[in-house]
Design an enzyme around this catalytic site. Sequence first.
Site, PDB file in Angstrom:
ATOM      1  N   ASP A 184       0.826  -1.388  -0.008  1.00 50.07           N
ATOM      2  CA  ASP A 184       0.392   0.076  -0.051  1.00 50.07           C
ATOM      3  C   ASP A 184       0.378   1.318   0.362  1.00 50.07           C
ATOM      4  O   ASP A 184       2.197   0.856  -0.251  1.00 50.07           O
ATOM      5  CB  ASP A 184      -0.955  -0.289   0.693  1.00 50.07           C
ATOM      6  CG  ASP A 184      -0.226  -0.565   2.699  1.00 50.07           C
ATOM      7  OD1 ASP A 184       0.806   0.030   2.834  1.00 50.07           O
ATOM      8  OD2 ASP A 184      -1.177  -1.062   3.150  1.00 50.07           O
TER       9      ASP A 184
ATOM     10  N   ASP B 110       1.453   5.580   1.638  1.00 49.75           N
ATOM     11  CA  ASP B 110       1.113   6.377   2.206  1.00 49.75           C
ATOM     12  C   ASP B 110       2.229   7.435   1.308  1.00 49.75           C
ATOM     13  O   ASP B 110       2.418   7.431   1.126  1.00 49.75           O
ATOM     14  CB  ASP B 110       1.403   6.388   3.595  1.00 49.75           C
ATOM     15  CG  ASP B 110       0.965   4.854   4.172  1.00 49.75           C
ATOM     16  OD1 ASP B 110      -0.072   5.108   4.153  1.00 49.75           O
ATOM     17  OD2 ASP B 110       1.925   4.517   5.028  1.00 49.75           O
TER      18      ASP B 110
ATOM     19  N   ASP C 225       8.626   6.286  13.019  1.00 49.48           N
ATOM     20  CA  ASP C 225       8.994   5.487  14.047  1.00 49.48           C
ATOM     21  C   ASP C 225      11.048   5.101  13.907  1.00 49.48           C
ATOM     22  O   ASP C 225      11.586   4.794  14.809  1.00 49.48           O
ATOM     23  CB  ASP C 225       8.324   4.025  14.695  1.00 49.48           C
ATOM     24  CG  ASP C 225       8.227   3.289  13.005  1.00 49.48           C
ATOM     25  OD1 ASP C 225       8.587   4.221  12.080  1.00 49.48           O
ATOM     26  OD2 ASP C 225       6.921   3.089  12.784  1.00 49.48           O
TER      27      ASP C 225
HETATM   28  P1  ATP Z   1       3.751  -2.042   6.220  1.00 48.48           P
HETATM   29  O1  ATP Z   1       4.739  -2.589   4.638  1.00 48.48           O
HETATM   30  O2  ATP Z   1       3.007  -2.722   6.827  1.00 48.48           O
HETATM   31  O3  ATP Z   1       2.465  -1.464   5.894  1.00 48.48           O
HETATM   32  P2  ATP Z   1       4.803   0.666   6.675  1.00 48.48           P
HETATM   33  O4  ATP Z   1       5.172   1.256   7.104  1.00 48.48           O
HETATM   34  O5  ATP Z   1       3.715   1.254   5.908  1.00 48.48           O
HETATM   35  O6  ATP Z   1       4.785  -0.588   7.091  1.00 48.48           O
HETATM   36  P3  ATP Z   1       2.421   1.447   8.432  1.00 48.48           P
HETATM   37  O7  ATP Z   1       1.697   1.477  10.019  1.00 48.48           O
HETATM   38  O8  ATP Z   1       1.547   1.092   7.338  1.00 48.48           O
HETATM   39  O9  ATP Z   1       3.834   0.654   8.295  1.00 48.48           O
HETATM   40  O10 ATP Z   1       2.776   2.956   8.777  1.00 48.48           O
HETATM   41  C1  ATP Z   1       2.804   3.982   8.295  1.00 48.48           C
HETATM   42  C2  ATP Z   1       4.502   5.015   8.241  1.00 48.48           C
HETATM   43  O11 ATP Z   1       3.798   5.314   9.421  1.00 48.48           O
HETATM   44  C3  ATP Z   1       5.484   3.541   8.940  1.00 48.48           C
HETATM   45  O12 ATP Z   1       6.365   3.907   7.820  1.00 48.48           O
HETATM   46  C4  ATP Z   1       6.235   5.192   9.638  1.00 48.48           C
HETATM   47  O13 ATP Z   1       6.845   6.184   9.432  1.00 48.48           O
HETATM   48  C5  ATP Z   1       4.589   6.007   9.991  1.00 48.48           C
HETATM   49  N1  ATP Z   1       4.105   5.069  11.320  1.00 48.48           N
HETATM   50  C6  ATP Z   1       3.417   4.101  11.978  1.00 48.48           C
HETATM   51  N2  ATP Z   1       3.081   3.545  13.134  1.00 48.48           N
HETATM   52  C7  ATP Z   1       4.391   4.562  13.977  1.00 48.48           C
HETATM   53  C8  ATP Z   1       3.937   4.933  15.609  1.00 48.48           C
HETATM   54  N3  ATP Z   1       4.013   3.893  15.976  1.00 48.48           N
HETATM   55  N4  ATP Z   1       4.931   5.464  15.396  1.00 48.48           N
HETATM   56  C9  ATP Z   1       5.614   6.363  14.767  1.00 48.48           C
HETATM   57  N5  ATP Z   1       5.671   6.436  13.337  1.00 48.48           N
HETATM   58  C10 ATP Z   1       4.505   5.320  12.714  1.00 48.48           C
HETATM   59 MG    MG Z   2       1.823   0.948   4.992  1.00 56.64          MG
END
Ligand code: ATP
Ligand code: MG
Length: 484
Positions: free
Chosen positions: A76, A78, A152
């Site tokens: 996905d 963002d 994060d």
């Molecule tokens: P995935 O591939 O599992 O979706 P992701 O890194 O995109 O991994 P998401 O949960 O979709 O994870 O979150 C998107 C982004 O938002 C992360 O890459 C990070 O930059 C930020 N993020 C998400 N959760 C947190 C958190 N608890 N604290 C700080 N930043 C966060």
């Molecule tokens: Mg994500």
Amino acid sequence: MIKRLISKIFGSGDTSPSKSATPRLKTLTAREHGINPDLVSGNAVRVTSTLQDAGFKAFLVGGAVRDLLLGVKPKDFDIATNATPEQVKRLFRRAFIIGKRFQIVHVMFGSDLIEVTTFRGAATDGAPKDEFGRVLRDNTFGEQPEDATRRDFTINAMYYDPATQTVLDYHGGIADIRKKTLRIIGQPEARYREDPVRMLRVVRFAAKLGFEIAPATRAPIAVMASLIDNVPAARVFDEMLKLLFSGQSLACLKQLRLEGLHHGLLPLLDVVLEQPLGAKFVTLALTNTDDRVKQGKTVSPGFLFASLLWHQVLEKWQAYQASGEFPIPALHLAADDVLQTQTDSLALQRRIASDMRDIWAMQPRFDRRVGKSPYKLIEHPRFRAGLDFLVLRAASGEIDQELPDWWTDFFVADYEGRETLMVSAVANAQRTSKKAPPKNGQKRLPAVKPVADSDVPETGAGLPPAPKKRRRRPKKPASPNPSE
Ligand code: ATP
Ligand code: MG
């Protein structure tokens, strides 16, 4: 006690990442970062270009950029922007502002969802927190460098602009990707206290990406693990689902154990990781789920949780029977007990719990291979899930492979074939019951009973007949036969 000790050691005052991390921006060109633009979704590019055309900044961010840098197609996308949620909403036909803790905008293109977030400000000083320092709500907007610092991990804090094909790297994320290192941004203790779920995210990303956890990122986890108890159960459950459906669930659970994160905080994991009996079953269930995720097949939380907890149900089922309950009510009591423990602390949604109960309750019904029962069972809306579960039970050695094979054949056979299969099941059962006397004086419970004429359906050339009248399940069955 432990919680008090932790807040004594680390304090609960604010140590926002901005105070301990100074962003050093690096801008990388297409040649330097090597991202393949074909891996970027067209809808994500539509969102960034619409925002940019309206005069705003807009970038892909987070996991999508990380995955693109690793050469993986992101699941996905963002987007981060300096437009406020209201300004974003106005630019798209189907856009919805959601979220309380963090407001985000969902922009929809058909069923494709793109998440758009406004750059967050760095300071969490003024944000409402709980007694342990967990940030409860934070919607202060800020500039891009602050937004990067609030993310994060270094590898999750990079921005990609599809228009110029440049990557902005504020915290050495590129270097960490190359070193395969997972490093939290800012002071680890403070970041875990602000949001203890980040500890679970450490485990998920380390296992999913096969990255090493930087020592300073790892060290506080063992001490701070119990802070997860204060996070609302629904949020922990969401993160657990991400972990279990990451395609690396087995590796994630092993890593959780290694970090001491499974104890107490998630009763499900205590059970799963510490039951010697069910280890093979659980391993098979998780490997099966990982394979399905990797092949892009659908996965059902109900099925996975039913598998993870099956041996706990089995144990309780036997205990209830030993205390004099009849098999079917004993199974329902066992299911109630297990679900109760998990729902209290895991916020197991009602729909998932009901799927689990269906799958478990179906299992003794697979032993009934005569009369109308098999025809009724294949009409059950969860029959395929129940059969997949039966296949797992056989693969783990709990039951004979002959049973799921028979049902698979029965499911695909025509009417004649089904009748022949039922006759062979009876003959087979009679042969086995003659061959193997019951062990330890236990009463053997016949899997099938001989076909009675009245049990044979009269119609249905090639198709299973529609079930006639539903029989009510008696409150207490008259016989202790599990197949009744
Ligand atoms: P995935 O591939 O599992 O979706 P992701 O890194 O995109 O991994 P998401 O949960 O979709 O994870 O979150 C998107 C982004 O938002 C992360 O890459 C990070 O930059 C930020 N993020 C998400 N959760 C947190 C958190 N608890 N604290 C700080 N930043 C966060
Ligand atoms: Mg994500």
